[in-house]
Structures are given as structure tokens and as C-alpha cells.
Write a protein that holds these residues in place. Structure first.
Motif, PDB file in Angstrom:
ATOM      1  N   ILE A   1       0.847  -1.200   0.000  1.00  0.00           N
ATOM      2  CA  ILE A   1       0.000   0.000   0.000  1.00  0.00           C
ATOM      3  C   ILE A   1       0.877   1.243   0.000  1.00  0.00           C
ATOM      4  CG2 ILE A   1      -1.651   1.317   1.396  1.00  0.00           C
ATOM      5  CD1 ILE A   1      -2.588  -1.524   2.395  1.00  0.00           C
ATOM      6  N   ARG A   2       0.499   2.173  -0.848  1.00  0.00           N
ATOM      7  CA  ARG A   2       1.210   3.453  -0.875  1.00  0.00           C
ATOM      8  C   ARG A   2       0.175   4.571  -0.803  1.00  0.00           C
ATOM      9  NH1 ARG A   2       6.134   2.481  -5.094  1.00  0.00           N
ATOM     10  NH2 ARG A   2       5.522   0.418  -5.699  1.00  0.00           N
TER      11      ARG A   2
ATOM     12  N   PHE B   1      -3.791   7.325  -3.107  1.00  0.00           N
ATOM     13  CA  PHE B   1      -3.820   6.059  -2.373  1.00  0.00           C
ATOM     14  C   PHE B   1      -3.800   4.944  -3.404  1.00  0.00           C
ATOM     15  CE2 PHE B   1      -5.909   2.339  -0.671  1.00  0.00           C
ATOM     16  CZ  PHE B   1      -5.363   2.215   0.601  1.00  0.00           C
ATOM     17  N   GLU B   2      -2.940   3.964  -3.203  1.00  0.00           N
ATOM     18  CA  GLU B   2      -2.950   2.817  -4.111  1.00  0.00           C
ATOM     19  C   GLU B   2      -2.577   1.554  -3.343  1.00  0.00           C
ATOM     20  OE1 GLU B   2       0.559   4.371  -6.619  1.00  0.00           O
ATOM     21  OE2 GLU B   2       0.940   2.201  -6.554  1.00  0.00           O
ATOM     22  N   ASP B   3      -3.145   0.473  -3.781  1.00  0.00           N
ATOM     23  CA  ASP B   3      -2.859  -0.816  -3.152  1.00  0.00           C
ATOM     24  C   ASP B   3      -2.538  -1.823  -4.241  1.00  0.00           C
ATOM     25  OD1 ASP B   3      -2.569  -2.984  -1.544  1.00  0.00           O
ATOM     26  OD2 ASP B   3      -4.663  -3.084  -0.874  1.00  0.00           O
ATOM     27  N   ASP B   4      -1.372  -2.401  -4.124  1.00  0.00           N
ATOM     28  CA  ASP B   4      -0.964  -3.448  -5.055  1.00  0.00           C
ATOM     29  C   ASP B   4      -1.324  -4.775  -4.390  1.00  0.00           C
ATOM     30  OD1 ASP B   4       1.416  -3.449  -7.456  1.00  0.00           O
ATOM     31  OD2 ASP B   4       0.864  -5.333  -6.507  1.00  0.00           O
ATOM     32  N   MET B   5      -2.363  -5.433  -4.926  1.00  0.00           N
ATOM     33  CA  MET B   5      -2.962  -6.572  -4.209  1.00  0.00           C
ATOM     34  C   MET B   5      -2.764  -7.878  -4.987  1.00  0.00           C
ATOM     35  SD  MET B   5      -6.567  -4.665  -3.428  1.00  0.00           S
ATOM     36  CE  MET B   5      -6.579  -3.730  -4.922  1.00  0.00           C
TER      37      MET B   5
ATOM     38  N   ARG C   1      -3.111 -10.274  -9.893  1.00  0.00           N
ATOM     39  CA  ARG C   1      -2.589  -9.176  -9.092  1.00  0.00           C
ATOM     40  C   ARG C   1      -3.201  -7.874  -9.625  1.00  0.00           C
ATOM     41  NH1 ARG C   1       1.761  -9.533  -5.649  1.00  0.00           N
ATOM     42  NH2 ARG C   1       2.439  -7.495  -4.894  1.00  0.00           N
ATOM     43  N   VAL C   2      -3.614  -7.045  -8.719  1.00  0.00           N
ATOM     44  CA  VAL C   2      -4.308  -5.803  -9.100  1.00  0.00           C
ATOM     45  C   VAL C   2      -3.665  -4.633  -8.370  1.00  0.00           C
ATOM     46  CG1 VAL C   2      -6.497  -4.531  -8.965  1.00  0.00           C
ATOM     47  CG2 VAL C   2      -6.509  -6.960  -9.526  1.00  0.00           C
TER      48      VAL C   2
ATOM     49  N   LEU D   1      -4.043  -4.445 -13.807  1.00  0.00           N
ATOM     50  CA  LEU D   1      -4.149  -5.831 -13.352  1.00  0.00           C
ATOM     51  C   LEU D   1      -3.225  -6.730 -14.161  1.00  0.00           C
ATOM     52  CD1 LEU D   1      -6.076  -7.764 -15.383  1.00  0.00           C
ATOM     53  CD2 LEU D   1      -7.822  -6.274 -14.451  1.00  0.00           C
ATOM     54  N   ASN D   2      -2.810  -7.790 -13.502  1.00  0.00           N
ATOM     55  CA  ASN D   2      -1.917  -8.765 -14.107  1.00  0.00           C
ATOM     56  C   ASN D   2      -2.512 -10.147 -13.881  1.00  0.00           C
ATOM     57  OD1 ASN D   2       0.069 -10.770 -14.398  1.00  0.00           O
ATOM     58  ND2 ASN D   2       1.732  -9.381 -13.842  1.00  0.00           N
ATOM     59  N   ILE D   3      -2.825 -10.836 -14.972  1.00  0.00           N
ATOM     60  CA  ILE D   3      -3.310 -12.220 -14.859  1.00  0.00           C
ATOM     61  C   ILE D   3      -2.212 -13.126 -15.396  1.00  0.00           C
ATOM     62  CG2 ILE D   3      -5.112 -13.853 -15.517  1.00  0.00           C
ATOM     63  CD1 ILE D   3      -6.879 -11.380 -16.148  1.00  0.00           C
ATOM     64  N   GLN D   4      -1.667 -13.916 -14.515  1.00  0.00           N
ATOM     65  CA  GLN D   4      -0.586 -14.811 -14.939  1.00  0.00           C
ATOM     66  C   GLN D   4      -1.231 -16.102 -15.430  1.00  0.00           C
ATOM     67  OE1 GLN D   4       2.649 -14.372 -12.417  1.00  0.00           O
ATOM     68  NE2 GLN D   4       4.063 -15.421 -13.804  1.00  0.00           N
TER      69      GLN D   4
END
Lengths: 785, 345
Positions: free
Chosen positions: A421-422, A468-472, A479-480, A505-508
Motif C-alpha cells: 500500500i502506498r 492512495f494505491e494498493d498493489d494486491m 494481481r491488481v 491488473l496482471n493475470i498470470q
């Protein structure tokens, strides 16, 4: 005053609420391993290093200051730490309570290329961030360049989605945008004019840079204020262990860098300087002449840092650069006994920042930045005449300047391995003085006359933003990064607000394949009013105000990334769509210079732009032969009410096909060959479609805007580097050729009426001027260790 | 500044090269009427009318002349004159010999088959200028002193608002040299001729070209002028004195008539100045790359639905001989009192 206080309270409350709510992410059983990743040799902190627990298949990446934090369940783990150019470090860790580990990576044993590739692949494949590029500075320094002058920005032009503008220019036209839409950051502070020599070289001295990254889309919420890209330069910190240095000599300039400890392992410094010597070379040839010309530029980079405690570190960064040109003529005729004509032109950037890193516990990293940015363009002409007892002094001064005071407070919070989180806030006080002129006349026996013209006067404004950002990690393969940026811009006569959602978003979909998507809305409160193909210093930075709305836009991007042969090859394919509003242009027929300093508010109009395209990048990361191939298929258009009869027209730097091939071949440990080939379909040009006669002149009828295409562009650059190791360090001798097969590329296209060159002789024709043909280069570098 | 930038690029240009290229310019060009008419009190109404042609067309001016138009000049006080085409002079001219009047606003209307109707307007400006004195002073070049330098002082009583002025100095000559293919001298015992006489000034307001006036990117390095242009930027609404110095060139064409000068101080309408200025800017870029700005220079026009200019100016003409005395053309042998400018040849 009350308002400021209220805002302060609101900000403090917001931060408290965020921190309180974030505590819910953690669980009582979790433990945290945190610390810094450092270079074992220099003590410099390494940003972007991968920290990975293989048993749990979780990991993180060190931040801008080398800090990492990973929270997980207690246990014994094997932690792998890797970064490009470093040997991978494996650490067996019994993690049963919160632990701090300083990880030292060693670059001296690299040669195990598989390891660096793995690090790169993991970052690219696992990161949500798309449309991002990072080129190692060492690779940039090995590529062929004009006159041996290493230019990081020119290397960035070789990436997909980036156009170069006029040949030789270091400007970046990213995904249909203009250079003013790039957020060019040097250690976190923006530079307004990152150009030397009217845009032919950039201000970034590669000797002083640790890292450069380019983000073309999917901007995280922590970045704002520009529409098209983020170009993030990070300066080296300085060696904490011992003194070393670097010097180089090229055809145009020389550079020198010194770095070393202030107090060993606690504080270090770096000083880097670069200067041209064109003026010094010209000086002997102008001795005794009535006319003298001068041209020079220089850069000075300073950085220092000091470790105050285990949790605190401060950084001081500064940059100063200047371009100066002059012309003086002194002579006497029979009628005027003495006269002195002259003009000067110059611009400079000054940037300074103080940053304070603080660790709050082992999961929150805070950074406070206080900075000042100054940019100024000035020009003057003078005319001094003496005739008998009569003297006349006539001066004209032109001035355009910006001063920003900025404060940023950023927090990074690592609650667990699934969230990064940033959040933070930023405030900038701008003071713009776009285009003012002063004319002064002082004659014998007459009162002096001073005439000041400033179309807008001094404009003070405030820019505030929160993000505000959250790398989840929502799923093992999903991953979003979701974020929001809220900003407010206030000047004396207007106020603008913006809410900018950001999503990536990243879908592996396999271990070596990822699909990425992003959406970013942005607002830009300042504009660059420009009519030049080159970076003319009279280009005016103008704030949004009453009658001039901010630029705004959004970008949607979709892409896929595939790693092949265990990371030896990396394929990336991306498509994007970008819409922009509030773009600024001079009105049809406006005279740019007169408008710049006298009447610009009455000579501009706002319109919209649209860009879309597809980008392919194939990188070869290992082996003796490395490099990349990039291809861009794109379109970029503009629409203004009073330009081109209100019809949409191609942007001046719209290019349908753009190809770059970059290859570096290591012939031996001492010899390396590099080649760059670029191809681009023709830029649009605005040329006349008709003509008429006015007394003694042929006048051209301008015709539709950018309706004709220039011939295609292509060239090949080659270089060879010879390295020799000595007891004191390393010597690198580089030979290069720009435009090796001497292609006559169009730099300017213009109508021609010369009866000898045009056929039939009574009809005009078109001509192109090709400037940068085959140009050899030679340079020496000495690296002292 | 443009000089600096140009100089910088010229350094590279010497290593560059120019190539003629083919560009795919659309061929559906739509021609428009082109009007050139600058008028002044005391001068008979005239107007050049032609049409624009496609860029690649090889037409000359004579091919582009439009001779079948109806050209009407109107004024708010009921004045109306229809100009007729004169095939010899290839211009439209007032057959009644009408001339513009000070302070009046004139309107132009043109109808020509196949073209959109043309309209334009311009007001004749009011000029107040006086010749203060004419004298002589020696020229000093180091220790060398030459006695024959003329000095003329005049003033301008400027009206408030932005005004643009033009100053020329002419000298009578008995013949003109023709630059046509014959290369012969033009001599007519019944006619007087004039040619430009260069002059100097220490006024920093003077500029050699309209495009350099008040433009910071064009620092004017001249102090000798065939025509000087300036604005009232530094004396707006005030009276200001100017001084010029000049030396008559030794010429056999003045042996029979002596030194006779006329100084013309003109106040240009803003449309006329803008047109002359942009024509100058445009002309600088013909056959040269537009390195200062990407967008083309658009020549100012006040012609609705067409190109060109219909604009007024007012001149004060001061005639003096080498002793500072006023002279008249008729007394010097010009039967009609008309002096023909050698620039016309």
C-alpha cells in the motif's frame, strides 16, 4: 490561513484513518522480515531488487530507496534476493519474530547471466505495472550516439511507443503525446526544460545516473500532473566505502564524476559535471574580430546522503544546468563613432531537494521530500551608439521563468505479502512569469523610457494532491493495483479539481505468460505553448487559469508478456487508446515569438487529441548477442475549432510505422560492438497547396494542416568499444558512426521556387533538407576505482 | 534570437544537403481571388486582381490576372466608384481619377464569375508630421573630414494607439536604369525620375524591414536604410523628433538638375503594416527551411473570401534641395508634375 489549517487537519485525519484501517490487514501470528538491499562494493542501496521466498511463492521488490518488507507466517525459509547485474543472494532464515536483514548484493561475480535474467523476468511477469521500460545505464553508454555524446533520452526513443520528433532531437513523444506531457523527474522533482542546444541533447549526464525508467501508460496513483508518460531518473547516491571517479572526453563535451564517503558507511557524496568546449575552441579564431559568437552548456549534479540512525537517512540532491549563446559586434562607421550591437540568449534549470527517509516499525516506510525547482529563459538585445556628444542606449529584455516550492510526504506500507500500500500527499506552490518583455531607451538629453509588457503578469498558484494505491495479490494468478488520485489547483482567478481513478491488473496465465490491462485518468494543470519542431526555449509554460482549462485525458491499455527459453527472450505486445482534452495550440497564423512575449492570451486556442496503437517488443537478454526489436503501429490526431476548418488532422509527430533494432555483441571481454537501426514512416507536414502573387512576391496558400507525408526515415548507427583494465581502473575507448550508410533523411521540408532546381522551371517544387548525415564519433572514458 | 538559432543550425546545414522531392499534394485546389490595393490620399484608385493557382501550376502572374470582374469602391458618405480594367497597365483604375480622402473609411466589393464575392474595408489614417530643418554637417572618419553630409530633422505628432510608420528618402535623377532585358537607360526629357537615397539614423527605433519592428527575435543591426519602419511603441500619443543624415551618391544622372530630395513619412494602417510584415516573414522562408516554427507563415489579409490586402496609408512628403529650400517638380521640367519612381523599372 484558516483554510490552510483546516486542510492540515484534514490531511492528518486522513492519514490517521488510513493507518488505522490498514492495521486490519495484519494478523497477530505474522512476522516480518525487512531491511535494505545494498551494493556490497559501494554501499549504495539497490532499488527494484526482488526478494522471494520460494517455499511460499511470495515475494516483494525493494522500493525507490532499497527498502523491503515481507510479512508472512513464522517458519524457516529460503530467501532469494536478486537484481539485474548482481549475483543472486540466497539466505536461509529462521523467521519466528520480526527481523531486520541488510542484504548485500555483489556485482563482481556476475557472469551467471541466467540469474540476472530470472530477476528481470520475475519483475516483468509478476508486476502489475505495464508499459514500463528500464534500460541499464551501462547498456545506454555502449550504444552509438551523435558526436559521442551519450544521451539517455535518445536511447528511450528506441523503445516502442516513443517518437523522437525532429531528427537529432532528444524530445520524447510518447503514445501520441507531446514532450510537455512527460513528467520528467530527477530524484523526484520535475524538470521543465530537460534540453541542451535547442533540444539536440538532454540534460541528463549518464555518469551521475543510477537508473532511468519510462512509464508510458497505466500510471500508478502516486504519479500525477502529466498525461503521457513518467520518465523517472534516479541519481547515484555516492560510494559509501571508498573514493572513485570517472572522466570522459568527447567531440562536444567532457565529463567528470567523483564520489566517495563523507563518513565511511554512514554518508557519501557524488559530484558530476559536464561542459561543452565549443566556445573555448572558437575563442582563438575570433580574437581581433569585430564579431564574436559564443555557445556553451554545462551540467552539475550533486548528491549527498547520510545515515542518521537505523531508521533515518537523509538525502540532498541538486542539479544545475545552463545553456548560453551570445553574439557581439563592435565597429565604427564614418557616421557613428562607436557602436555596439549584441544579443544574448540562455536558459537554465536549478533543482534542489532534501529527502528524509524514516522507517516506522518494520512495515511502514515514509519519505518526506522538500524541493525547489527553478527554470528561467532570458534573452536580451542591446544597441549602443555614440555620435559626437550624443549617445543612445537601447535595450530589450525578454524573460520567462517558473519557480516551484514543493513538499511531498509518501508512505509505503507492507501489511502482508498480499498487499503493498502506498499513499501520500503533495503540495506545490507555483509562480509563473510567462513571457514578459522590457524595452529601455536612454538618449542624451532625454528622459529614459522604460516599457514593460507582460501579457499575464506573475501568476501564483497552488497544486495539492492526495493519492492512495494498493498493489494486491488477489489470487495466485491475479494481481491488481487499484488507486485514486485527487488533486486541486488554485490560482488567483480560478480553481480546478480532479478525481483520477487508476487501475492495473496482471493475470498470470502460465508461469511464463502474463496478460496485463490498465486504465488511467490524468489531469495536467500546466501547458507548454510551442510552435517549434525543435525545443525552442521561447516555448512558454503556461498555467491553467481563467479561460485556459487544464489538459485532461485517459488511457486504456491491454497487453501480453511472454518469457521464452527461461527468460532468454521476452516478448511483449501492447495496445492502447488515449483521449486528450484541453490541448493548447497557437491560433492559425499566429506569430509564435510575438505572441510569446506580447499577446499570447489572445493567440491560443484549446482542442482535443486522440491516439491509438499497438506496440511489439522482443528482447534478447542473454548470450554474447543482446538487444531488442521494437515495432509500433500508431495513429495520433488533433482537432481544434479554428485550425483546419475544425476538421481532425494528424498530429505533427504521427507516425504509422516505427521500428528500432538494437544489438550489442560482446566480441570478447574487452571488445563490444553495438548497432542501432531505426525506420519510421514519414511524419505529416503542413505544406502549401496553392500560391498567388503579391506585387513582387510569390505567396503560398498554406492548405490543410499536416495533409502530406514526408519521405520515410531510416538510418544505421554503429559503434565499437575497447575496454582495458588497469591497476587504477578501466579505460574505454569508443568509436562510432551515426547514419553509417549516409541516408539523406528529411529534417525540414519546404517549398522551393528556384528556377534552376525545380522542373518545370516556372512552377515551384518541394525540397527537403537533410542535416545529420554520416557523422563519426570518438570518445574516451576512464573509470577510476 | 532567430539569428542565434538559425546560426546554430547553419553550422549543421553546411554538412547537410538539399534534395528536390515529390510530395503527394492533393490536386483538387480551389482558386480564390487575390486583391492588391494600397491607397493613399492624392493617389488615384488602382487595384491589382488575380487568382491563386495550384502549387504545382506553372502559371505566371499575367496568366493569373482576372480582368472580367466588377470592382466597386464605396464610402460611408455615399461615394461610389467603379474601377475599370486597363489592359495596358493590367490593373483596375478609377476612370474618373478619384482619389481617397483623409480620415474616410472605404469599402471594396468585387464580383467575378466563378469566384466567391469579395469584401474588404480600410480607413485612411490621419498623419501629423513636420519637417523642422535641413542642414549640413561634416563627416568625420578618424582624422578625415568630409563636408557634404546632409541632416534633416522632422517630427511626428503621434495619435494614441498602436501606429506604424515608414520613412523613405528619394532623390531626383534625370534617368533610370532599366533592369529589364534591354538593360537600357530610361530617359524622357519631359519626365522626372526618382531613386532611393540611403540614409542613416541614430534612432534605435528604426528598422530596415517591417518584420523586424518590435520583434525581439530580430535584433536589427543596421544603421543605414533605404526604407525605415518603426512603431510608436516608445512615444505613444506623444510628439517625437527624428533626425536622419545622408550623402547624395555621385551620379551623372543628377548633374543636370542638382541635388533635389523628397522625404516621405507615411503612417500605415494596421492592415497594411501587418500585410507587409507577414509578406516579409514569408519571403524569408521561400527556398529555405522553416526552422523556427513548424507551422507555415500565413500572410495577413483583410480580404474576405480571398487573399491580399486592401489598405490605406497617409504620407507627408517634404521636398527640399541641397540648400534646404522647397522645390516643385514643374519648375524642374516635369510637365505633368508627376515624378516616376525608378523602382517601377
Amino acid at each position: 490561513m484558516v483554510m490552510v489549517t483546516t486542510k492540515s487537519v484534514l490531511c492528518a485525519t486522513l492519514i490517521t484513518l488510513v493507518l488505522t484501517s490498514l492495521s486490519n490487514f495484519t494478523s497477530a501470528q505474522s512476522v516480518t522480515v525487512s531491511g535494505y538491499v545494498e551494493d556490497i562494493d559501494s554501499g549504495e542501496r539497490i532499488l527494484g531488487a526482488s526478494i522471494y521466498i520460494s517455499e511460499l511463492e511470495i515475494g516483494t521488490v525493494s522500493n525507490q530507496y532499497g527498502f523491503y518488507s515481507l510479512t508472512t507466517l513464522p517458519g524457516a525459509y529460503s530467501v532469494m534476493v536478486s537484481h539485474i547485474g548482481y549475483d543472486t543472494f540466497e539466505l536461509q532464515l529462521g523467521l519466528y519474530s520480526d527481523t531486520t536483514v541488510i542484504i548485500n548484493l555483489d556485482s563482481r561475480v556476475v557472469g551467471l547471466e541466467d540469474i540476472e535474467v530470472t530477476a528481470k523476468r520475475e519483475n516483468d511477469l509478476e508486476s502489475v505495472q505495464m508499459s514500463r521500460h528500464e534500460i541499464p545505464i551501462e547498456d545506454i553508454e555502449a550504444l552509438p550516439v551523435i558526436l559521442g555524446e551519450i544521451d539517455i533520452q535518445k536511447t528511450l526513443q528506441l523503445l516502442p511507443g516513443v517518437q523522437s520528433g525532429v531528427e537529432g532531437s532528444s524530445g520524447l513523444y510518447v503514445r501520441g503525446g507531446r514532450p510537455d506531457q512527460n513528467l520528467v523527474l530527477l530524484d523526484g522533482l520535475p524538470l521543465y526544460n530537460p534540453n541542451h542546444l535547442f533540444g539536440f541533447f538532454s540534460v541528463f549526464n549518464s555518469s551521475a545516473m543510477k537508473k532511468v525508467e519510462l512509464i508510458k501508460g497505466g500510471f500508478p496513483a502516486r504519479y500525477g500532473g502529466r498525461l503521457s508518460s513518467v520518465v523517472n531518473y534516479t541519481m547515484k547516491e555516492g560510494n559509501l566505502k571508498r573514493f572513485n571517479g570517472e572522466a570522459s572526453i568527447g567531440l562536444l563535451s567532457s565529463r567528470g564524476t567523483v564520489e566517495g564517503p563523507i563518513v565511511k558507511d554512514r554518508g557519501s557524496f557524488l559530484v558530476a559535471a559536464r561542459r561543452t568546449y565549443v566556445d573555448q575552441i572558437l575563442r582563438p579564431f575570433q580574437s581581433g574580430s569585430d564579431e564574436r559568437r559564443g555557445a556553451m552548456f554545462y551540467d552539475l549534479n550533486l548528491k549527498a546522503n547520510y545515515v542518521l540512525s537505523d531508521n533515518d537517512r537523509i538525502y540532498l540532491s541538486a542539479y544545475g544546468g545552463k545553456d548560453a549563446f551570445s553574439y557581439v559586434r563592435q565597429d565604427a562607421t564614418g557616421l557613428i563613432q562607436d557602436k555596439d550591437f549584441g544579443y544574448d540568449l540562455g536558459w537554465w534549470n536549478r533543482v534542489g531537494s532534501l529527502r528524509w527517509n524514516r522507517l516506522i516499525g518494520d512495515r511502514i516506510f515514509a519519505n518526506l521530500l522538500l524541493g525547489i525547482i527553478k527554470y528561467r529563459f532570458s534573452s536580451s538585445t542591446r544597441r549602443f551608439l555614440v555620435k559626437d556628444d550624443f549617445t543612445t542606449q537601447y535595450n530589450q529584455f525578454w524573460d520567462s521563468k517558473i519557480t516551484d516550492w514543493t513538499a511531498k510526504l509518501d508512505f509505503e506500507y507492507f501489511p502482508n505479502s498480499r498487499h503493498y500500500i502506498r499513499f501520500g500527499l503533495e503540495g506545490t506552490l507555483h509562480r509563473f512569469n510567462p513571457g514578459s518583455s522590457l524595452t529601455r531607451l536612454d538618449e542624451s538629453g532625454l528622459p529614459p523610457v522604460n516599457l514593460l509588457s507582460s501579457p499575464s503578469g506573475s501568476i501564483k498558484s497552488r497544486e495539492m494532491s492526495l493519492y492512495f494505491e494498493d498493489d494486491m495479490q488477489l489470487h495466485s494468478s491475479l494481481r491488481v493495483n487499484a488507486g485514486i488520485r485527487i488533486s486541486q489547483y488554485t490560482s488567483t482567478d480560478s480553481e480546478f479539481r480532479s478525481i483520477e481513478p487508476r487501475m492495473g491488473l496482471n493475470i498470470q496465465i502460465a508461469q511464463s505468460t502474463a496478460v496485463k490491462a490498465s486504465y488511467a485518468r490524468s489531469k495536467q494543470y500546466i501547458h507548454l505553448l510551442s510552435n517549434g519542431g525543435a525545443a525552442f526555449p521561447t516555448d512558454l509554460w503556461i498555467p491553467s487559469m481563467n479561460g485556459i482549462t487544464p489538459q485532461s485525458g485517459y488511457q486504456i491499455a491491454l497487453g501480453a508478456l511472454r518469457s521464452i527459453n527461461d527468460g532468454q527472450y521476452l516478448f511483449s505486445l501492447e495496445g492502447y487508446l488515449k483521449e486528450m482534452e484541453g490541448l493548447l495550440e497557437y491560433q492559425y497564423g499566429a506569430d509564435a515569438f510575438e505572441a510569446s512575449f506580447l499577446t499570447w492570451p489572445n493567440a491560443i486556442e484549446q482542442g482535443s487529441g486522440s491516439a491509438y496503437g499497438a506496440e511489439l517488443l522482443i528482447e534478447k537478454k542473454t548470450g554474447a548477442l543482446t538487444g531488442w526489436l521494437s515495432y509500433t503501429l500508431s495513429r495520433s490526431t488533433r482537432r481544434f475549432e479554428f485550425l483546419n476548418l475544425g476538421e481532425s488532422y494528424p498530429d505533427g509527430f504521427d507516425r504509422l510505422h516505427d521500428i528500432s533494432v538494437v544489438a550489442q555483441y560482446k566480441l570478447s571481454e574487452k571488445t563490444e560492438l553495438s548497432a542501432v537501426w531505426v525506420y519510421g514512416s514519414g511524419y505529416p507536414v503542413w505544406v502549401p497547396t496553392g500560391r498567388y502573387f503579391s506585387t513582387f512576391y510569390i505567396i503560398f496558400d498554406a492548405g490543410p494542416v499536416n495533409a502530406v507525408r514526408a519521405p520515410d526515415y531510416h538510418r544505421l548507427d554503429l559503434s565499437v568499444s575497447f575496454k582495458k583494465n588497469n591497476t587504477w581502473g578501466e579505460r574505454i575507448f569508443q568509436l562510432g558512426i551515426y547514419n553509417a550508410y549516409n541516408r539523406r533523411n528529411p529534417m525540414f521540408i519546404y517549398p522551393h521556387t528556384n528556377r534552376i532546381t525545380c522542373a518545370p522551371e516556372s512552377a515551384p517544387c518541394f525540397a527537403q533538407l537533410s542535416l545529420l548525415q554520416l557523422i563519426p564519433a570518438i570518445s574516451w572514458r576512464w573509470i577510476f576505482r | 534570437m532567430r539569428h542565434l538559432f538559425t546560426g546554430f543550425l547553419l553550422c549543421i546545414v553546411v554538412t547537410g544537403c538539399e534534395t528536390i522531392i515529390d510530395l503527394d499534394v492533393a490536386d483538387n485546389y480551389e482558386s480564390r481571388l487575390v486583391v492588391i490595393s494600397t491607397f493613399s490620399p492624392g493617389k488615384i484608385w488602382t487595384l491589382e486582381l488575380s487568382q491563386s493557382v495550384p502549387f504545382n501550376d506553372s502559371s505566371l502572374y499575367t496568366d493569373a490576372i482576372v480582368s472580367n470582374a466588377t470592382v466597386v469602391i464605396l464610402a460611408d458618405d455615399g461615394f461610389r466608384d467603379t474601377l475599370k480594367y486597363n489592359a495596358n497597365q493590367k490593373i483596375y483604375i478609377s476612370v474618373d481619377g478619384n482619389t481617397p480622402q483623409h480620415g474616410k473609411t472605404y469599402h471594396l466589393q468585387i464580383k467575378a464569375p466563378g469566384f466567391a464575392d469579395i469584401e474588404a474595408s480600410s480607413q485612411v489614417p490621419l498623419l501629423s508630421s513636420n519637417l523642422l530643418d535641413v542642414g549640413r554637417e561634416p563627416i568625420k572618419i578618424g582624422s578625415l573630414v568630409i563636408p557634404d553630409q546632409f541632416v534633416a530633422r522632422f517630427n511626428i505628432d503621434d495619435e494614441p494607439g498602436r501606429n506604424y510608420y515608414r520613412v523613405t528618402l528619394q532623390r531626383l535623377v534625370s534617368e533610370c536604369f532599366s533592369f529589364d532585358t534591354t538593360g537600357s537607360d530610361i530617359v524622357n526629357p519631359d519626365t522626372l525620375y526618382s531613386e532611393r537615397n540611403y540614409f542613416q539614423s541614430n534612432s534605435p527605433l528604426f528598422h530596415s524591414f517591417p518584420e523586424t519592428v518590435d520583434d525581439p527575435s530580430y535584433p536589427d543591426l543596421q544603421d543605414s536604410y533605404s526604407t525605415a519602419y518603426f512603431s510608436d511603441k516608445l512615444f505613444d500619443g506623444m510628439t517625437r523628433e527624428f533626425s536622419i543624415t545622408f550623402t547624395p551618391e555621385i551620379s551623372r544622372a543628377t548633374e543636370s538638375i542638382g541635388n533635389h530630395f523628397f522625404l516621405e513619412v507615411s503612417l500605415l494602417s494596421n492592415d497594411l503594416f501587418a500585410h507587409e510584415r507577414t509578406v516579409g516573414l514569408h519571403d524569408e522562408l521561400v527556398d529555405l527551411p522553416n526552422i523556427n516554427q513548424r507551422n507555415p507563415v500565413v500572410v495577413h489579409s483583410n480580404i474576405q473570401n480571398g487573399f491580399g490586402v486592401f489598405a490605406a496609408y497617409t504620407s507627408a512628403i517634404f521636398m527640399f534641395d541641397e540648400d534646404g529650400n522647397e522645390w516643385q517638380p514643374v519648375g524642374l521640367g516635369a510637365k505633368s508634375g508627376v515624378i516616376v519612381n525608378c523602382d517601377n523599372y
